[in-house]
Scaffold this motif. Structure first.
Motif: not given
Lengths: 449, 449
Positions: B437-449
């Protein structure tokens, strides 16, 4: 809700078993907001048919608001409240809650806070006028800053937040309204009095409609919530142990038990609902089987114990989810584990009866004894397993091979079965705590009547 | 809080280490309400010193209310809002929340609902006048009943309740106010416009003060809550395993770890806080390291996984609470169990770093591997125990006696240790889910920036 462009369906089910199906094919290129609106209507329909009492509440609100808006239409009423009928309307809109307890809590808060803040506002305004027209706004602003800040701070304190949050909000507003309006108002005392009488009219309409027109008691709701949660836990426990240990269950049965399996989850999420219902139930007059002194606070303890029981089932669900016990191990365990879980859930179901009737049950002692016997039997079975394991290690190295990696299953299964037993024993320990809490509750209820 | 008649003490601690102690002996026969008031002051003092940001918020509220009450004192402003400045005051009182997100959510709700309801109210009033003076009140009452009931119903629907509850309330009030006031008001359009402009003034003051004066972002609060919860779980896990398996811990250490032991409980209770923070965080503009499109909804998933982790620790706490493992069994287990729990909590602490920096950590993979190795070692130790148990049964019948009732402890201890191992392995499984879950979150955050 269907995404834009995708076809959507909307089925309306009527109580007589008929149903209507709407499909978007009928209307090509449905715009997004129509789909959204239909989705909202669909969930509204589902919600309304499952919770008819909520619909009655909506009618009650409509009725109370029609009643209070008569203060606009009828001349003597309009003049009686000094043309400030909007405060009465606002009171009904804000203070009319779903349960009687919540409504009474908000109404008492609102009226008391309006009275105190009105008196304080008139007082502060009087003091300010003593200092002359130049100092008046400065003193008023200072008092607004002081009372608003300190009341906002009080709202953070848990004891104030639980019981007087709405009152604190109304205190701030009324104080500012009265003290600052005085700057423009010739007769401030009259103004404060009108505000108070309007709020009193609004709260009276709320309380009367809420109590005498299909009342929904927070106490009843809390009581049913706790009973339902107990039943859900008993069902979940039975379902998990049965699914893991039995293999005679066909697919249909499995489908039926799916709902039971996840029933414990709603117990885990019910803390905030329980807390607010307990707070509101304490404001309610005697109703049904509940006296005014009913020990509502004890339901919090009960709720906490139920959640700790649910925690155990959640852990159990993780441990038994993937694998099934192999048949040769189950012959030792299934009977005794099923017996223990059935006894444990039987105690829980007996507790439901105790809480429902608020009378100590003679069966509870018997059921508890049966549960203890089942624990002892499980202990013995574990010991026998330990013995047979020794034998098995010597005779069936291919099944129990401790040193070899190729046949891990039986070893994993043993660990799993031991863990299952341990968790069942822990569940029994938590059931005992529940029995104590329920007995204390039943004792208090008998004394309070 | 001290009971009436009992002596009470009140200690004020200052940041420089000094403290003052007040004892009721100084004032004999303290009345009950004084004790209550001092108790409230004491808890207020404690709360205020531990949460200084809440005090800043109180000053902000005071400031915003002083600002909005200028509309009473300054003549051009007073006339500009048509003498209805109280709506602006009420808006600030009700809509100024602790976090920026909550304030924006309430303000947008309030302004939009006032606009829609005002327009609708004017429209309904215009239609009603077409039917003549006799029918006017009937049509108005009918529309009040219809819109109040249906909006109250919408408030029950979860999707509306989460995002638009305040808006629905304001819609009902404004609609009644505008449509019914029309019965007595010569220029209804002007009235509705004044109400809207007052609400707009109030909401602007709220939003500006909230954002530009020591802002408290719901997103930040949520972020810290999740990070704190992760750390609490890691601490609790370490503390439980250490208290159970280590006997070198002296009393002082035990005292220190008591707080850590119960840390997981606050994780279990944080669901409603998380849900409201997620809702509010989504209203906030970009701030700090969070863009407007930050995947806040994923924090709900993270919170749910943390609670399921906490459930395991709660079960663990029940199973290991009373008894200590006997020394001869611990030599097999303590090293490997401690290693597993330390590895598992190390993964959790690494996840804290990942969530904090929102960047995938290269260490996570390594830590996960170490955790898996530790699981394998625990498996092996369990197998070895099974072997040695066999040997022990043959050589030390007085310690492992399966058939005799007099020495149950070692048998109970074995079951306990197996259960502990099993729970630790389950905790590892839940840690793995967290990592995903944390990896998915980190991935989404990187994409959203």
């Amino acid at each position: 809700m269907a995404k834009e462009g995708e076809p959507w369906e909307w089925r309306m089910s009527f109580p007589d078993g008929m149903s209507m199906l709407f499909v978007s094919e009928c209307i090509p290129h449905t715009p997004g907001f129509v789909v959204g609106l239909l989705g909202l209507m669909q969930s509204g329909w589902r919600y309304g048919t499952s919770e008819p009492r909520k619909i009655i509440h909506c009618f009650k609100v409509g009725m109370a608001l029609c009643l209070v808006s008569l203060f606009y239409y009828v001349d003597p009423l309009y003049e009686g409240v000094g043309g400030n009928a909007m405060w009465a309307v606002l009171t009904v809109v804000v203070a009319f809650e779903y349960t009687v307890g919540a409504t009474i809590c908000k109404c008492v808060n609102r009226t008391t806070a309006t009275f105190i803040a009105g008196a304080l506002g008139v007082g502060v305004h009087w003091v300010a006028t003593l200092f002359g027209k130049e100092w008046e706004p400065i003193i008023l602003q200072g008092s607004v800053f002081f009372f608003a800040s300190s009341t906002t701070f009080l709202r953070f304190l848990p004891s104030v937040k639980t019981h007087f949050d709405h009152g604190a909000l109304i205190f701030i507003f009324t104080f500012i309204l009265v003290s600052v309006s005085g700057y423009r108002m010739p007769d401030l005392f009259d103004f404060a009095q009108h505000r108070l009488s309007n709020v009193a009219i609004g709260t009276s309409i709320c309380v009367v409609t809420s109590i005498f027109c299909c009342p929904v008691w927070a106490g009843n709701e809390l009581h049913s919530l706790i009973l339902n949660n107990m039943e859900k836990l008993a069902d979940s426990l039975d379902a998990y142990v049965a699914v893991y240990l039995r293999d005679d269950a066909d697919d249909m049965k499995k489908e039926a038990s799916k709902e039971k399996l996840v029933g414990y989850r709603s117990v885990l999420d019910s803390m905030s609902t329980e807390e607010s219902l307990v707070n509101y139930a304490r404001w309610e007059p005697a109703h049904g089987g509940f006296s005014f002194k009913h020990p509502w606070k004890d339901y919090l303890e009960l709720g906490a114990l139920l959640r700790s029981y649910a925690n155990c089932i959640d852990t159990l669900s993780g441990i038994v989810s993937d694998t099934k016990a192999p048949a040769f191990l189950k012959r030792h365990f299934s009977t005794v584990c099923l017996k223990l879980s059935l006894n444990s859930s039987a105690v829980l179901r007996e507790l439901v009866v105790v809480v429902r009737t608020s009378a100590e049950s003679p069966k509870i002692g018997l059921r508890q004894k049966e549960m203890c016997v089942a624990v002892q039997e499980l202990h013995n079975t574990l010991k026998v397993l330990s013995n047979q394991n020794t034998v098995a290690t010597e005779t069936k190295p291919e099944e129990f091979s401790e040193g070899k990696g190729e046949s891990v299953l039986p070893f994993v299964a043993i660990v799993q079965l031991v863990t299952l037993s341990s968790l069942l024993i822990e569940i029994v320990a938590r059931t005992e705590k529940l029995v104590n809490a329920v007995n204390i509750l039943a004792h208090k209820v008998t004394n309070s009547e």
